[in-house]
Scaffold this motif. Structure first.
Motif, short mmCIF file in Angstrom:
data_model
loop_
_atom_site.label_atom_id
_atom_site.label_comp_id
_atom_site.label_asym_id
_atom_site.label_seq_id
_atom_site.Cartn_x
_atom_site.Cartn_y
_atom_site.Cartn_z
N GLY A 145 0.78 -1.23 0.00
CA GLY A 145 0.00 0.00 0.00
C GLY A 145 0.81 1.28 0.00
O GLY A 145 0.24 2.37 -0.10
N GLN A 146 2.13 1.19 0.08
CA GLN A 146 2.97 2.39 0.01
C GLN A 146 2.97 2.93 -1.42
O GLN A 146 2.87 2.16 -2.38
N VAL A 147 3.06 4.24 -1.56
CA VAL A 147 3.09 4.86 -2.88
C VAL A 147 4.37 5.67 -3.02
O VAL A 147 4.87 6.25 -2.06
N GLY A 148 4.91 5.66 -4.24
CA GLY A 148 6.12 6.41 -4.49
C GLY A 148 6.51 6.35 -5.95
O GLY A 148 5.66 6.10 -6.82
N ASP A 149 7.79 6.53 -6.23
CA ASP A 149 8.27 6.60 -7.61
C ASP A 149 8.71 5.24 -8.16
O ASP A 149 9.43 5.17 -9.13
N CYS A 150 8.28 4.17 -7.49
CA CYS A 150 8.57 2.78 -7.83
C CYS A 150 9.86 2.30 -7.15
O CYS A 150 10.13 1.11 -7.14
N VAL A 151 10.64 3.20 -6.58
CA VAL A 151 11.84 2.82 -5.84
C VAL A 151 11.80 3.40 -4.43
O VAL A 151 12.07 2.69 -3.46
N VAL A 152 11.47 4.67 -4.30
CA VAL A 152 11.44 5.34 -3.00
C VAL A 152 10.01 5.78 -2.70
O VAL A 152 9.38 6.44 -3.53
N PRO A 153 9.49 5.41 -1.54
CA PRO A 153 8.12 5.83 -1.18
C PRO A 153 8.07 7.31 -0.83
O PRO A 153 9.04 7.88 -0.31
N LEU A 154 6.93 7.89 -1.10
CA LEU A 154 6.71 9.30 -0.82
C LEU A 154 6.97 9.63 0.65
O LEU A 154 7.51 10.68 0.98
N SER A 155 6.60 8.73 1.53
CA SER A 155 6.73 8.98 2.97
C SER A 155 8.18 9.15 3.40
O SER A 155 8.45 9.76 4.44
N ALA A 156 9.13 8.62 2.63
CA ALA A 156 10.54 8.69 3.00
C ALA A 156 11.29 9.79 2.26
O ALA A 156 12.45 10.06 2.58
N ALA A 157 10.66 10.42 1.27
CA ALA A 157 11.39 11.31 0.36
C ALA A 157 11.34 12.77 0.73
O ALA A 157 12.10 13.57 0.18
N MET A 158 10.45 13.15 1.65
CA MET A 158 10.24 14.55 1.94
C MET A 158 10.93 14.98 3.23
O MET A 158 10.80 14.34 4.26
N LEU A 159 11.68 16.08 3.15
CA LEU A 159 12.31 16.65 4.34
C LEU A 159 11.39 17.67 4.97
O LEU A 159 10.90 18.58 4.28
N PRO A 160 11.13 17.57 6.26
CA PRO A 160 10.34 18.62 6.93
C PRO A 160 11.03 19.97 6.78
O PRO A 160 12.24 20.10 6.95
N GLY A 161 10.25 20.97 6.42
CA GLY A 161 10.79 22.32 6.27
C GLY A 161 11.27 22.67 4.89
O GLY A 161 11.59 23.81 4.63
N ALA A 162 11.34 21.68 3.99
CA ALA A 162 11.79 21.94 2.62
C ALA A 162 10.61 22.33 1.74
O ALA A 162 9.45 22.04 2.06
N ARG A 163 10.90 23.01 0.64
CA ARG A 163 9.88 23.19 -0.41
C ARG A 163 9.66 21.83 -1.03
O ARG A 163 10.60 21.18 -1.49
N GLN A 164 8.44 21.35 -1.04
CA GLN A 164 8.16 19.98 -1.45
C GLN A 164 7.42 19.92 -2.78
O GLN A 164 6.54 20.73 -3.05
N VAL A 165 7.79 18.98 -3.60
CA VAL A 165 7.23 18.83 -4.94
C VAL A 165 6.83 17.38 -5.13
O VAL A 165 7.66 16.48 -4.96
N ILE A 166 5.56 17.15 -5.46
CA ILE A 166 5.07 15.81 -5.73
C ILE A 166 4.63 15.74 -7.18
O ILE A 166 3.88 16.61 -7.66
N LEU A 167 5.11 14.73 -7.90
CA LEU A 167 4.85 14.60 -9.33
C LEU A 167 4.16 13.26 -9.60
O LEU A 167 4.79 12.21 -9.46
N ASP A 168 2.91 13.30 -9.98
CA ASP A 168 2.18 12.07 -10.28
C ASP A 168 2.64 11.48 -11.60
O ASP A 168 2.68 12.17 -12.62
N GLY A 169 2.97 10.20 -11.58
CA GLY A 169 3.32 9.49 -12.81
C GLY A 169 4.78 9.56 -13.20
O GLY A 169 5.15 9.13 -14.29
N VAL A 170 5.64 10.09 -12.33
CA VAL A 170 7.07 10.23 -12.63
C VAL A 170 7.85 9.13 -11.92
O VAL A 170 7.71 8.94 -10.71
#
Length: 414
Positions: A324-349
């Motif tokens: 049920g984890q979602v991500g870029d097929c290698v890294v899940p979204l939950s692990a890729a974002m740094l708190p406090g950073a400008r964050q960018v999520i790209l569907d289908g990339v």
């Protein structure tokens, strides 16, 4: 650029634009998030919403097809040229990648990330690596610290950071710039965080103005801090850090062993979140929301593993969970974002420019460096560079985006 998309939009999370009645197909679009903000756009004549979200966890649930999302470039995204005086970009390859993956993937120089950046006026330099160089990481296996999970970036990744330091100095020498932008792909992102804070690489240039082109050779003849010496200030050569599909932290110890021997965890503990945001470093973290991981489910197979199973295995290695984890097929979204950073999520990339599981064949899918994708994170990067005040709060390590909820000013039309 976004200023005329949705006039009269009500504030916060829950408002739909008033448009001509159309079938409602709610899809999350691939675009930038400022302070974890998602803006949905109109395409394919579908009724869509334009909403702002305060938290990645509140992203709207998209319509998955075979547990995947398809990429479609937002029509309002235009090519992002380098502003005058922009720092050069230093690209840090991901684990297993070679420099050629960013300069001439599959022998195609025109399609490379470096070329696409050059077209936009960005000078870029790639840390020189061959795939075989990554075997040097195995040297850490022969240390007690690895098996105890107590390593810093030394000894497994010292060689990599030395090359980053040399490449940064080379970029500064070639361009005459005072600072660079680090763009770390995959593991290159957390290793960029290590370089940014490591006291060993914060040397001043000699009084005669010459550039230290070989950090390793200099280290042999000078007194330098030991590898993995945590600094309290950022490397003055770095203006911004962009991470592309980077696993920012190791999996929880109770779920999965840290395969870096503690190095990744040490970096995240030493420099948590957008750690140097208050001291002038801009952070942009990027991740694809593309594949939902599954292990056992009914699906027609075309090979030994379908993409959802590959994603499951990879997500499990990164965060200790795959189902049920979602991500870029290698890294899940939950692990890729740094708190406090400008964050960018790209569907289908997707995570990589290569065929899943290999570097030998082009997958045909878009990745972070694809021509019609990279403007979606270059735009937020330019926004960060143009901010008059550093992103973050007054206390280092507790940074938040300096852009208020709403649309990035430099992307709006007047």
């Amino acid at each position: 650029m976004y200023g005329n998309l949705c006039k009269g939009r009500a504030p916060r999370n829950s408002t739909f634009c008033k448009r001509e009645a159309r079938p409602r197909v709610l899809q999350a679009c691939p675009t930038s998030l400022s302070a974890t903000r998602l803006i949905q756009e109109e395409r394919f004549d579908n009724f869509v919403t334009h909403a702002a979200y305060n938290d990645v966890k509140n992203l709207p649930e998209p319509e998955w097809q075979d547990n995947q999302l398809r990429w479609s470039r937002p029509t309002e995204i235009t090519q992002v040229a380098a502003p005058p005086g922009s720092p050069p970009i230093v690209i840090l390859p991901g684990f297993g990648n070679a420099s050629l993956d960013y300069t001439a993937p599959f022998g195609n120089q025109d399609a490379s990330l470096v070329t696409r950046l050059q077209v936009r006026g960005w000078r870029s330099f790639v840390v020189p690596l061959e795939r075989k160089d990554w075997f040097r990481v195995a040297g850490a296996l022969f240390t007690r610290g690895f098996w105890q999970g107590k390593l810093t970036t030394h000894p497994g990744y010292s060689w990599y950071l030395e090359r980053v330091a040399e490449t940064v100095e080379h970029a500064i020498s070639e361009t005459g710039a005072e600072q660079v932008i680090l763009v770390g792909h995959s593991a290159g992102g957390w290793l960029a965080r290590a370089y940014l804070g490591d006291l060993r690489y914060q040397l001043h240039q000699p009084a005669d103005g010459t550039v230290l082109m070989n950090i390793a050779a200099t280290a042999a003849s000078s007194e330098l801090p030991a590898h993995g010496t945590k600094g309290v200030t950022p490397n003055p050569r770095v203006r911004a850090l962009v991470t592309l599909g980077t696993p920012q932290r190791p999996p929880p110890a109770e779920k999965k062993r840290d395969m870096t021997g503690g190095a990744q965890g040490w970096v995240d503990r030493s420099y948590p979140g957008a750690f140097f945001a208050a001291k002038g470093v801009s952070y942009v973290t990027v991740c694809g929301r593309t594949v939902m991981g599954h292990r056992d489910f009914p699906r027609v197979r075309e090979g030994p593993r379908v993409v959802e199973e590959y994603a499951f295995d990879s997500y499990y290695e990164v965060c200790g969970e795959g189902e049920g984890q979602v991500g870029d097929c290698v890294v899940p979204l939950s692990a890729a974002m740094l708190p406090g950073a400008r964050q960018v999520i790209l569907d289908g990339v997707f995570h990589s420019m290569s065929q899943i599981g290999t570097f030998d064949e082009d997958s045909g899918n878009v990745w972070y460096g694809s021509e019609n994708v990279l403007d979606c994170w270059l735009g937020p990067l330019v926004d960060e560079l143009e901010l008059n005040t550093p992103a973050g709060t007054a206390e280092c390590g507790a940074g938040t985006s300096a852009t208020p909820m709403g649309l990035p000013q430099s992307w709006s039309q007047t």
